[in-house]
Design a protein around this motif. Sequence first.
Motif, PDB file in Angstrom:
ATOM      1  N   VAL A 189       0.850  -1.206   0.000  1.00 49.44           N
ATOM      2  CA  VAL A 189       0.000   0.000   0.000  1.00 49.44           C
ATOM      3  C   VAL A 189       0.881   1.249   0.000  1.00 49.44           C
ATOM      4  CG1 VAL A 189      -1.697   1.306   1.347  1.00 49.44           C
ATOM      5  CG2 VAL A 189      -1.936  -1.174   1.117  1.00 49.44           C
ATOM      6  N   LYS A 190       1.940   1.214   0.826  1.00 51.17           N
ATOM      7  CA  LYS A 190       2.842   2.379   0.875  1.00 51.17           C
ATOM      8  C   LYS A 190       3.537   2.587  -0.470  1.00 51.17           C
ATOM      9  CE  LYS A 190       3.662   1.844   5.767  1.00 51.17           C
ATOM     10  NZ  LYS A 190       4.457   1.070   6.721  1.00 51.17           N
ATOM     11  N   ASP A 191       3.918   1.507  -1.122  1.00 53.90           N
ATOM     12  CA  ASP A 191       4.629   1.624  -2.401  1.00 53.90           C
ATOM     13  C   ASP A 191       3.719   2.150  -3.512  1.00 53.90           C
ATOM     14  OD1 ASP A 191       6.798   0.543  -1.128  1.00 53.90           O
ATOM     15  OD2 ASP A 191       6.544  -1.468  -1.973  1.00 53.90           O
ATOM     16  N   VAL A 192       2.484   1.646  -3.543  1.00 53.38           N
ATOM     17  CA  VAL A 192       1.612   1.974  -4.683  1.00 53.38           C
ATOM     18  C   VAL A 192       0.902   3.307  -4.476  1.00 53.38           C
ATOM     19  CG1 VAL A 192      -0.440   1.234  -5.972  1.00 53.38           C
ATOM     20  CG2 VAL A 192       1.297  -0.451  -5.345  1.00 53.38           C
ATOM     21  N   THR A 193       0.353   3.526  -3.311  1.00 54.08           N
ATOM     22  CA  THR A 193      -0.534   4.638  -2.919  1.00 54.08           C
ATOM     23  C   THR A 193      -1.857   4.604  -3.717  1.00 54.08           C
ATOM     24  OG1 THR A 193       0.326   6.363  -4.367  1.00 54.08           O
ATOM     25  CG2 THR A 193       1.347   6.155  -2.178  1.00 54.08           C
ATOM     26  N   PHE A 194      -2.943   4.564  -2.954  1.00 52.82           N
ATOM     27  CA  PHE A 194      -4.272   4.422  -3.546  1.00 52.82           C
ATOM     28  C   PHE A 194      -5.126   5.666  -3.265  1.00 52.82           C
ATOM     29  CE2 PHE A 194      -2.674   0.156  -2.988  1.00 52.82           C
ATOM     30  CZ  PHE A 194      -3.015  -0.445  -4.187  1.00 52.82           C
ATOM     31  N   ALA A 195      -6.043   5.936  -4.188  1.00 57.84           N
ATOM     32  CA  ALA A 195      -6.927   7.091  -4.024  1.00 57.84           C
ATOM     33  C   ALA A 195      -8.185   6.703  -3.264  1.00 57.84           C
ATOM     34  CB  ALA A 195      -7.311   7.635  -5.386  1.00 57.84           C
ATOM     35  N   CYS A 196      -8.522   5.420  -3.318  1.00 59.22           N
ATOM     36  CA  CYS A 196      -9.807   5.006  -2.764  1.00 59.22           C
ATOM     37  C   CYS A 196      -9.785   3.481  -2.718  1.00 59.22           C
ATOM     38  CB  CYS A 196     -10.883   5.507  -3.713  1.00 59.22           C
ATOM     39  SG  CYS A 196     -12.445   4.694  -3.607  1.00 59.22           S
ATOM     40  N   THR A 197     -10.260   2.879  -1.657  1.00 56.51           N
ATOM     41  CA  THR A 197     -10.118   1.416  -1.552  1.00 56.51           C
ATOM     42  C   THR A 197     -11.276   0.791  -0.783  1.00 56.51           C
ATOM     43  OG1 THR A 197      -8.785   1.920   0.338  1.00 56.51           O
ATOM     44  CG2 THR A 197      -7.602   1.112  -1.588  1.00 56.51           C
ATOM     45  N   TYR A 198     -11.394  -0.496  -0.915  1.00 59.82           N
ATOM     46  CA  TYR A 198     -12.360  -1.280  -0.136  1.00 59.82           C
ATOM     47  C   TYR A 198     -11.553  -2.360   0.567  1.00 59.82           C
ATOM     48  CZ  TYR A 198     -15.341   1.099  -3.388  1.00 59.82           C
ATOM     49  OH  TYR A 198     -15.945   2.087  -4.111  1.00 59.82           O
ATOM     50  N   SER A 199     -11.726  -2.487   1.885  1.00 64.77           N
ATOM     51  CA  SER A 199     -10.946  -3.502   2.595  1.00 64.77           C
ATOM     52  C   SER A 199     -11.879  -4.285   3.509  1.00 64.77           C
ATOM     53  CB  SER A 199      -9.817  -2.848   3.376  1.00 64.77           C
ATOM     54  OG  SER A 199     -10.281  -1.697   4.014  1.00 64.77           O
ATOM     55  N   PHE A 200     -11.641  -5.581   3.535  1.00 68.42           N
ATOM     56  CA  PHE A 200     -12.557  -6.489   4.232  1.00 68.42           C
ATOM     57  C   PHE A 200     -11.779  -7.447   5.116  1.00 68.42           C
ATOM     58  CE2 PHE A 200     -13.779  -5.839  -0.235  1.00 68.42           C
ATOM     59  CZ  PHE A 200     -14.945  -5.115  -0.069  1.00 68.42           C
ATOM     60  N   LYS A 201     -12.457  -7.890   6.182  1.00 71.23           N
ATOM     61  CA  LYS A 201     -11.927  -9.023   6.949  1.00 71.23           C
ATOM     62  C   LYS A 201     -12.303 -10.277   6.188  1.00 71.23           C
ATOM     63  CE  LYS A 201     -13.996  -8.303  10.948  1.00 71.23           C
ATOM     64  NZ  LYS A 201     -14.456  -8.630  12.284  1.00 71.23           N
ATOM     65  N   TYR A 202     -11.388 -11.213   6.082  1.00 72.71           N
ATOM     66  CA  TYR A 202     -11.730 -12.483   5.438  1.00 72.71           C
ATOM     67  C   TYR A 202     -12.914 -13.108   6.167  1.00 72.71           C
ATOM     68  CZ  TYR A 202     -11.822 -17.400   4.426  1.00 72.71           C
ATOM     69  OH  TYR A 202     -12.265 -18.646   4.087  1.00 72.71           O
ATOM     70  N   SER A 203     -13.908 -13.560   5.413  1.00 68.41           N
ATOM     71  CA  SER A 203     -14.996 -14.329   6.029  1.00 68.41           C
ATOM     72  C   SER A 203     -15.182 -15.617   5.228  1.00 68.41           C
ATOM     73  CB  SER A 203     -16.284 -13.506   6.087  1.00 68.41           C
ATOM     74  OG  SER A 203     -16.896 -13.462   4.838  1.00 68.41           O
ATOM     75  N   ALA A 204     -15.244 -16.716   5.955  1.00 63.37           N
ATOM     76  CA  ALA A 204     -15.294 -18.025   5.294  1.00 63.37           C
ATOM     77  C   ALA A 204     -16.610 -18.181   4.552  1.00 63.37           C
ATOM     78  CB  ALA A 204     -15.150 -19.121   6.344  1.00 63.37           C
ATOM     79  N   ARG A 205     -16.549 -18.512   3.281  1.00 67.88           N
ATOM     80  CA  ARG A 205     -17.762 -18.764   2.502  1.00 67.88           C
ATOM     81  C   ARG A 205     -17.853 -20.263   2.300  1.00 67.88           C
ATOM     82  NH1 ARG A 205     -20.225 -16.505   3.782  1.00 67.88           N
ATOM     83  NH2 ARG A 205     -21.767 -16.042   2.199  1.00 67.88           N
ATOM     84  N   PRO A 206     -18.932 -20.877   2.812  1.00 65.05           N
ATOM     85  CA  PRO A 206     -19.047 -22.331   2.711  1.00 65.05           C
ATOM     86  C   PRO A 206     -18.876 -22.805   1.266  1.00 65.05           C
ATOM     87  CG  PRO A 206     -20.829 -21.408   4.035  1.00 65.05           C
ATOM     88  CD  PRO A 206     -20.070 -20.239   3.460  1.00 65.05           C
ATOM     89  N   GLY A 207     -18.131 -23.897   1.105  1.00 68.02           N
ATOM     90  CA  GLY A 207     -17.944 -24.466  -0.233  1.00 68.02           C
ATOM     91  C   GLY A 207     -16.717 -23.940  -0.944  1.00 68.02           C
ATOM     92  N   THR A 208     -16.075 -22.875  -0.419  1.00 67.79           N
ATOM     93  CA  THR A 208     -14.864 -22.358  -1.069  1.00 67.79           C
ATOM     94  C   THR A 208     -13.636 -23.034  -0.438  1.00 67.79           C
ATOM     95  OG1 THR A 208     -14.747 -20.531   0.511  1.00 67.79           O
ATOM     96  CG2 THR A 208     -15.890 -20.099  -1.560  1.00 67.79           C
ATOM     97  N   PRO A 209     -12.534 -23.173  -1.194  1.00 67.79           N
ATOM     98  CA  PRO A 209     -11.373 -23.895  -0.658  1.00 67.79           C
ATOM     99  C   PRO A 209     -10.825 -23.297   0.641  1.00 67.79           C
ATOM    100  CG  PRO A 209     -11.117 -23.514  -3.011  1.00 67.79           C
ATOM    101  CD  PRO A 209     -12.366 -22.790  -2.605  1.00 67.79           C
ATOM    102  N   ALA A 210     -10.803 -21.965   0.759  1.00 66.11           N
ATOM    103  CA  ALA A 210     -10.191 -21.352   1.947  1.00 66.11           C
ATOM    104  C   ALA A 210     -10.970 -21.675   3.219  1.00 66.11           C
ATOM    105  CB  ALA A 210     -10.106 -19.841   1.767  1.00 66.11           C
ATOM    106  N   ALA A 211     -12.280 -21.888   3.068  1.00 66.13           N
ATOM    107  CA  ALA A 211     -13.115 -22.108   4.261  1.00 66.13           C
ATOM    108  C   ALA A 211     -12.680 -23.354   5.013  1.00 66.13           C
ATOM    109  CB  ALA A 211     -14.584 -22.209   3.847  1.00 66.13           C
ATOM    110  N   GLY A 212     -12.155 -24.356   4.273  1.00 63.28           N
ATOM    111  CA  GLY A 212     -11.772 -25.605   4.918  1.00 63.28           C
ATOM    112  C   GLY A 212     -10.311 -25.636   5.332  1.00 63.28           C
ATOM    113  N   GLN A 213      -9.565 -24.542   5.101  1.00 64.32           N
ATOM    114  CA  GLN A 213      -8.129 -24.583   5.398  1.00 64.32           C
ATOM    115  C   GLN A 213      -7.864 -24.446   6.890  1.00 64.32           C
ATOM    116  OE1 GLN A 213      -5.994 -21.647   3.040  1.00 64.32           O
ATOM    117  NE2 GLN A 213      -6.764 -22.545   1.144  1.00 64.32           N
TER     118      GLN A 213
END
Length: 461
Positions: A341-365
Amino acid sequence: MSEHVSPSSTPHGLHIITWGCQMNVYDSARMADVLRPLGYAPVDRPENADMIILNTCHIREKAAEKVFSELGRLRKITEERKETTGKSTFLAVAGCVAQAEGKEILARAPYVDLVLGPQTYHRLPEMVARVARAGGGVIDTDFPVEAKFDFLPEEAAPQTSANLTAFLTIQEGCDKFCSFCVVPYTRGAETSRPVSSVLDEAKRLVESGVKEITLLGQNVNAYHGTWEGRSVTLAELADKLRSIHGLERLRYMTSHPRDMEETLIEAHRDNPIFMPFLHLPVQSGSDRILKAMNRGHTADEYRNIITRLRQARPDIALSSDFIVGHPGETDEDFEATMQLVKDVTFACTYSFKYSARPGTPAAGQPFQVPEDVKDRRLARLQALLREQQDAFNASLLGTVQDILVSSTGRKPGQVMGRSPYLQPVHFEGDPSLIGRVVKVRITTQRTNSLGGVLCEEALAV
Ligand code: SAM
Ligand code: SF4
């Protein structure tokens, strides 16, 4: 329900509740288009509607619970309407939750008449008729072979204020299967609309007064629509759109870094209707996490794309999406995101906490990150991103920006429009400026908007 099926001289009230992304906003407008020939006209309140459509989003946590709680509220409204007026209300659930949880919706909310997925809303009239025959409880969540865009009526209505800006979906679905994301399961495989169909819709929009179009797609820069028997890229499509007289501004979202090809980067230099603002989600600055996310690029490859974009279009500003707390994310991974973020610098962003979505690979990790750690990381990231947004807005003070004037302002004598970077800009001006792009010197900065002074002598046509 047959009272709502055939064309009628008395309009039926249609109330669409839209959650989620711009693609859902677009889909809702097209559902209204499809229903218009059956006599449905929009009404502001669900209490006055003969048909209510809840167009849902599945991208984050508790999506299904939110839908059931809203359905409970709507059920009360429709029951009261039945008691007081004797009129029944057709209740439909559309969008990604409908796609993912269709059977569950009809089981838990049997008063719902119709459940339809994002790929089938062109079949709405036929389904409404099927509900009438079946007496309720119809599901249509296939991924049909026919393209829905071939079956939509032509009278696309612009969807936003003053009819100057509009969304136009050109691509749908996704084959990338990021570890955390439900889109490939709810929106299906990637498909692009043929060029002629996009051009026709764009022309109709411009003829109806639209000056700015945002091309939409889950992976819009993977666009590969056909034109005279060959496949056409987003850059080529944009070049064709440029020749539509009266179309002054073009944007696209959401893009994937993997599909940010050189020709598209060059188009930001060569195509004057491209706005110098790009939403290019990176999600993380750690190579380890980008790999776990199955994003298909490294942090340095992202930095390199940004460098090339800035060389091509020095005034370009960037927007992005970030996820903190993907399974396995360590403090070191998170620091790599802060560094990016410091290297690129953004004008506007959306940031989220990861939330497990059932059926997706990350949810079972294993190694799910604890909530309090995600909270702390998100707060630090958002503080940095907010600082960068303020700095970007401050950097515009004293500059002259092209503003597309869209409405009267909050105060008498003021008008309001959007900068190339989508910031609302308020300034003194006559309502006759609405619909024009004018030059405004930026003089003040507020939290979410800018103020300025009209450069009278330099009105852009
Ligand atoms: N296609 C786009 C891309 O590849 O970047 C993103 C589309 S997604 C609909 C919009 C954003 O929601 C993502 O960029 C991501 O930041 C966020 N998102 C998706 N799934 C998420 C999840 N399980 N937890 C937190 N955020 C998520
Ligand atoms: Fe989801 Fe975007 Fe990844 Fe596709 S590319 S799976 S839409 S985050």
